[in-house]
Design a protein around this motif. Structure first.
Motif, PDB file in Angstrom:
ATOM      1  N   ALA A   1      -1.212  -7.663  57.867  1.00 16.60           N
ATOM      2  CA  ALA A   1      -0.096  -6.937  58.490  1.00 16.60           C
ATOM      3  C   ALA A   1       0.913  -6.479  57.433  1.00 16.60           C
ATOM      4  CB  ALA A   1       0.584  -7.815  59.528  1.00 16.60           C
ATOM      5  N   MET A   2       1.112  -7.309  56.410  1.00 15.07           N
ATOM      6  CA  MET A   2       2.016  -6.908  55.328  1.00 15.07           C
ATOM      7  C   MET A   2       1.425  -5.755  54.524  1.00 15.07           C
ATOM      8  SD  MET A   2       3.554 -10.509  53.925  1.00 15.07           S
ATOM      9  CE  MET A   2       4.640 -11.514  54.936  1.00 15.07           C
ATOM     10  N   ASP A   3       0.149  -5.854  54.218  1.00 13.36           N
ATOM     11  CA  ASP A   3      -0.496  -4.790  53.441  1.00 13.36           C
ATOM     12  C   ASP A   3      -0.477  -3.457  54.190  1.00 13.36           C
ATOM     13  OD1 ASP A   3      -1.023  -6.684  51.517  1.00 13.36           O
ATOM     14  OD2 ASP A   3      -3.079  -7.068  52.183  1.00 13.36           O
ATOM     15  N   GLU A   4      -0.559  -3.503  55.515  1.00  6.70           N
ATOM     16  CA  GLU A   4      -0.588  -2.283  56.315  1.00  6.70           C
ATOM     17  C   GLU A   4       0.800  -1.806  56.725  1.00  6.70           C
ATOM     18  OE1 GLU A   4      -3.110  -3.221  59.575  1.00  6.70           O
ATOM     19  OE2 GLU A   4      -4.950  -3.341  58.365  1.00  6.70           O
ATOM     20  N   GLY A   5       1.842  -2.539  56.291  1.00  9.49           N
ATOM     21  CA  GLY A   5       3.203  -2.123  56.590  1.00  9.49           C
ATOM     22  C   GLY A   5       3.641  -2.368  58.018  1.00  9.49           C
ATOM     23  N   ARG A   6       2.950  -3.260  58.729  1.00  8.92           N
ATOM     24  CA  ARG A   6       3.300  -3.534  60.120  1.00  8.92           C
ATOM     25  C   ARG A   6       4.223  -4.735  60.284  1.00  8.92           C
ATOM     26  NH1 ARG A   6      -0.617  -5.588  62.526  1.00  8.92           N
ATOM     27  NH2 ARG A   6      -2.224  -5.732  60.901  1.00  8.92           N
ATOM     28  N   ALA A   7       4.305  -5.579  59.274  1.00  7.67           N
ATOM     29  CA  ALA A   7       5.030  -6.841  59.405  1.00  7.67           C
ATOM     30  C   ALA A   7       6.532  -6.633  59.258  1.00  7.67           C
ATOM     31  CB  ALA A   7       4.536  -7.840  58.367  1.00  7.67           C
ATOM     32  N   ALA A   8       7.277  -7.395  60.040  1.00  9.16           N
ATOM     33  CA  ALA A   8       8.739  -7.414  59.937  1.00  9.16           C
ATOM     34  C   ALA A   8       9.183  -8.876  59.914  1.00  9.16           C
ATOM     35  CB  ALA A   8       9.381  -6.676  61.102  1.00  9.16           C
ATOM     36  N   PHE A   9      10.068  -9.187  58.983  1.00 15.61           N
ATOM     37  CA  PHE A   9      10.569 -10.557  58.823  1.00 15.61           C
ATOM     38  C   PHE A   9      12.042 -10.601  59.232  1.00 15.61           C
ATOM     39  CE2 PHE A   9      13.474 -12.739  55.917  1.00 15.61           C
ATOM     40  CZ  PHE A   9      13.243 -14.057  56.266  1.00 15.61           C
ATOM     41  N   GLY A  10      12.428 -11.735  59.750  1.00 16.20           N
ATOM     42  CA  GLY A  10      13.845 -11.935  60.025  1.00 16.20           C
ATOM     43  C   GLY A  10      14.121 -13.366  60.422  1.00 16.20           C
ATOM     44  N   THR A  11      15.389 -13.749  60.308  1.00 20.44           N
ATOM     45  CA  THR A  11      15.822 -14.993  60.919  1.00 20.44           C
ATOM     46  C   THR A  11      16.109 -14.690  62.392  1.00 20.44           C
ATOM     47  OG1 THR A  11      17.961 -14.475  59.887  1.00 20.44           O
ATOM     48  CG2 THR A  11      16.640 -16.183  58.860  1.00 20.44           C
ATOM     49  N   LEU A  12      16.554 -15.669  63.152  1.00 15.89           N
ATOM     50  CA  LEU A  12      16.669 -15.486  64.600  1.00 15.89           C
ATOM     51  C   LEU A  12      17.587 -14.331  64.979  1.00 15.89           C
ATOM     52  CD1 LEU A  12      16.765 -19.144  65.974  1.00 15.89           C
ATOM     53  CD2 LEU A  12      14.887 -17.500  66.054  1.00 15.89           C
ATOM     54  N   ASP A  13      18.620 -14.097  64.195  1.00 21.15           N
ATOM     55  CA  ASP A  13      19.540 -12.992  64.498  1.00 21.15           C
ATOM     56  C   ASP A  13      18.807 -11.654  64.449  1.00 21.15           C
ATOM     57  OD1 ASP A  13      19.475 -13.773  61.657  1.00 21.15           O
ATOM     58  OD2 ASP A  13      20.656 -11.962  61.369  1.00 21.15           O
ATOM     59  N   SER A  14      17.972 -11.473  63.433  1.00 18.30           N
ATOM     60  CA  SER A  14      17.231 -10.212  63.298  1.00 18.30           C
ATOM     61  C   SER A  14      16.297 -10.000  64.494  1.00 18.30           C
ATOM     62  CB  SER A  14      16.408 -10.208  62.005  1.00 18.30           C
ATOM     63  OG  SER A  14      17.246 -10.316  60.877  1.00 18.30           O
ATOM     64  N   TRP A  15      15.603 -11.054  64.891  1.00 21.39           N
ATOM     65  CA  TRP A  15      14.671 -10.957  66.014  1.00 21.39           C
ATOM     66  C   TRP A  15      15.401 -10.623  67.318  1.00 21.39           C
ATOM     67  CZ3 TRP A  15      10.085 -10.171  67.851  1.00 21.39           C
ATOM     68  CH2 TRP A  15       9.672 -10.719  69.068  1.00 21.39           C
ATOM     69  N   ILE A  16      16.508 -11.295  67.581  1.00 21.73           N
ATOM     70  CA  ILE A  16      17.244 -11.078  68.829  1.00 21.73           C
ATOM     71  C   ILE A  16      17.866  -9.678  68.850  1.00 21.73           C
ATOM     72  CG2 ILE A  16      19.252 -11.820  70.169  1.00 21.73           C
ATOM     73  CD1 ILE A  16      16.823 -13.658  70.447  1.00 21.73           C
ATOM     74  N   ILE A  17      18.465  -9.241  67.732  1.00 18.13           N
ATOM     75  CA  ILE A  17      19.072  -7.908  67.699  1.00 18.13           C
ATOM     76  C   ILE A  17      17.997  -6.830  67.821  1.00 18.13           C
ATOM     77  CG2 ILE A  17      20.345  -6.280  66.223  1.00 18.13           C
ATOM     78  CD1 ILE A  17      21.976  -8.638  65.192  1.00 18.13           C
ATOM     79  N   TRP A  18      16.858  -7.026  67.179  1.00 21.39           N
ATOM     80  CA  TRP A  18      15.757  -6.060  67.279  1.00 21.39           C
ATOM     81  C   TRP A  18      15.308  -5.910  68.726  1.00 21.39           C
ATOM     82  CZ3 TRP A  18      10.302  -5.982  68.149  1.00 21.39           C
ATOM     83  CH2 TRP A  18       9.648  -4.854  67.648  1.00 21.39           C
ATOM     84  N   MET A  19      15.197  -7.026  69.434  1.00 29.35           N
ATOM     85  CA  MET A  19      14.776  -6.967  70.832  1.00 29.35           C
ATOM     86  C   MET A  19      15.878  -6.389  71.720  1.00 29.35           C
ATOM     87  SD  MET A  19      11.647  -7.994  70.928  1.00 29.35           S
ATOM     88  CE  MET A  19      11.285  -8.441  72.619  1.00 29.35           C
TER      89      MET A  19
END
Length: 604
Positions: free
Chosen positions: A169-187
């Motif tokens: 997923a990282m090699d294909e550019g699909r992966a996204a990393f975050g701490t809980l704040d990033s995940w909640i704001i993204w959603m």
């Protein structure tokens, strides 16, 4: 943005705060005029532990719980006949370091989120320390952090090495990393369709990937951990509009603040000036010391971190931090796993004298220092029974809760918890009292490190506390007694949410610092020490001896030979082995005497 023609209810403008913690998720809605909590909805979170030392969360379940909390709090407003359109902004506050990795094209997590106190990454930490020849502070000058299990970069590295599909997923550019704040704001902002991938400086400073001085992702750190920088979120300040809620009853409402929970507590307790410190006591415990615009590189086990940045053009404030992995979790473990009597513990909470009963006079003395309303003080005889013996003796039990290693100030990930001084007469109350003392002694270790790192700063004489365990009057009094400092306890159980509310109010210009200080700061309870320095030092020396044994628990390998007297040898063999040394000493003495005599004869 939501609105109702400029007309507000009698409570005026409101701000919602969504908090995602370790054991619970909650949404509080504040009236900005006085920080009154109009409604709150809280749901518990269940960490998963599929293997020993593993602590993880299902990201979609976290999001579902957060969404329920937010929507239920809004429904509560409607029941109270308050217009939800009065909510002018929402802030996000979260437990730090918990690591989430998801597919940005599908919105599905690539694996479960790894919790901040998870220890599965010990092998990763070990390999890193081997690469840098055991220098655990190797990266500290850049990111402010020591190499440890708890920070996000090592968790992300573990995912890359052990979870199928992550590297692809990282090699294909699909992966996204975050701490809980990033995940909640993204959603919140739309997820796959329109999600905004951001974090703030306080959460980014806990990843080991951010340059602390420049507050940007550091390419050298990314190369060191072999983590592609394109999976990382954009770093923003703690107080600005990141985006807007995409759907639901608060659709169109701006998300205007984001902070890690410990930094949010520092802000909520108004520790805004250099030299102010707060201590948050929950499952873990953290002490933050505001160093203003100065980054201090600790030589005594403290971490350098961002305290807050209140706006994209504002100057950042920094802090020194002491991290303690287990506080409330150690007490919970004693009750849950060892089935210690919870009634005794509850009774301890109702009286400061239950931990150290020195008679009615001492009970009245400690009660006089506290302005909070508490439960009635039990009779002296009952208090003595709770403490496990007469004469004010606690039984000499020492408990070191190094369940997942020892953080500040030693940073020894192989250390393990131990209990000392147990006899056939040891009672559950004595063990619980030792667990409470352990919390206070670990704070003293942090404060001593602070004094060494900041020798030219004024001595810290006041500590502000918060968190769930700070509601226990006995523990707060003991904290003052064993550290010799004045302890302030604001009358709020959620200082972190209060800090997130302030940051959102600043971003939307609904609040100012002066207005908040004048109208929103809660009353405080004061706790002064009832111990003298000799009493504190005696207990602390015993604690340090116990800690030393815990730190060296793993220093002997399985292959090391154990040599004991009487292991089958002739007992006289030890005497015979000492004969050559004795002969050497005697012969050396004879040679010296002979040399002196020859020297004298030659001069004659």
């Amino acid at each position: 943005m939501n609105g109702n023609g400029g007309h507000r209810s009698k409570f005026g403008s409101l701000i919602g705060v969504l908090y995602v913690g370790h054991t619970s998720c909650k949404c509080l809605i504040y009236a900005t005029r006085n920080a009154e909590v109009l409604t709150c909805h809280e749901s518990s979170l269940e960490p998963l532990s599929p293997q020993t030392g593993w602590v993880e969360f299902e990201p979609l379940a976290l999001w579902a719980t957060a969404r329920v909390c937010l929507e239920t709090a809004v429904q509560n407003l409607i029941i109270l006949d308050i217009n939800p359109h009065d909510i002018v902004a929402v802030g996000v506050c979260n437990q730090r370091e918990t690591t989430v990795l998801w597919d940005r094209t599908t919105g599905k997590p690539l694996c479960n989120a790894i919790g901040w106190c998870d220890t599965r990454t010990s092998s990763v930490v070990g390999s890193i320390l081997q690469r840098v020849r055991g220098k655990k502070h190797y990266l500290k000058s850049v990111c402010g952090l020591t190499v440890s299990n708890c920070f996000s970069a090592v968790k992300l590295r573990w995912m890359m090495e052990h979870v199928d599909g992550v590297q692809r997923a990282m090699d294909e550019g699909r992966a996204a990393f975050g701490t809980l704040d990033s995940w909640i704001i993204w959603m919140l902002t739309g997820g796959v369709e329109a999600g905004i991938h951001v974090t703030d400086v306080t959460n980014a400073s806990r990843t080991m990937l951010m340059n602390l001085e420049r507050r940007v992702w550091d390419e050298r750190l990314c190369r060191f951990f072999r983590i592609p920088s394109n999976i990382l979120p954009e770093i923003r300040s703690c107080s600005e509009v990141y985006g807007y809620i995409n759907e639901g009853p608060l659709s169109g409402t701006p998300i205007a603040s984001c902070l890690g929970d410990q930094q949010a507590a520092l802000l909520g307790q108004m520790c805004l000036g250099a030299g102010q410190a707060n201590c948050t006591i929950d499952e873990g415990m953290f002490v933050l010391f505001n160093t203003a615009r100065e980054i201090i590189d600790s030589d005594h086990g403290l971490l350098s971190t961002v305290a807050f940045q209140l706006g994209p053009r504002a100057d950042p404030h920094y802090a020194l931090e002491g991290a303690i992995a287990h506080a409330g979790s150690s007490i919970g473990w004693l009750k849950r796993t060892l089935a210690l009597d919870p009634i005794a513990s509850d009774a301890m909470n109702s009286s400061a004298s239950a931990l150290f009963p020195d008679g009615p006079a001492n009970t009245q003395l400690m009660a006089s220092f506290c302005s909070a309303v508490s439960s009635p003080v039990p009779p002296y005889g009952e208090t003595k029974a709770l403490a496990g013996g007469g004469g004010g003796q606690r039984g000499g039990v020492v408990f070191v809760p190094a369940f997942s290693g020892y953080y500040t100030p030693y940073w020894r990930y192989k250390a393990r918890g131990m209990m000392f001084g147990i006899t056939l007469q040891t009672t559950p109350q004595q063990i619980l009292a030792a667990a409470h003392e352990a919390i206070c002694h670990q704070v003293r270790e942090v404060l001593e490190s602070l004094a060494k790192d900041c020798p030219t700063w004024p001595r810290l004489t006041k500590l502000t506390v918060g968190g769930d365990l700070s509601e226990q009057r006995a523990l707060v009094q003991l904290l003052s007694d064993l550290n010799g400092v004045l302890v302030e306890r604001p009358q709020t159980s959620t200082p972190a949410c209060l800090g997130a509310m302030l940051a959102a109010g600043l971003a939307t210009e609904i609040l100012s610092i002066d207005q908040f200080r004048q109208n929103c700061v809660p009353p405080i309870d004061l706790f002064s020490t009832a111990f003298n320095s000799s009493q504190r030092d005696m207990k602390f020396r015993r604690w340090k001896m116990a800690v030393d044994r815990c730190l060296n628990f793993d220093s002997v390998s399985d292959s090391d030979p154990v040599k004991l007297i009487g292991d089958g040898r002739d007992p006289d063999s030890y005497v015979r082995c000492s004969i050559p040394g004795s002969v050497f000493i005697v012969s050396s003495f004879v040679l010296i005497v002979a040399a002196q005599l020859m020297k004298q004869h030659g001069f004659a």
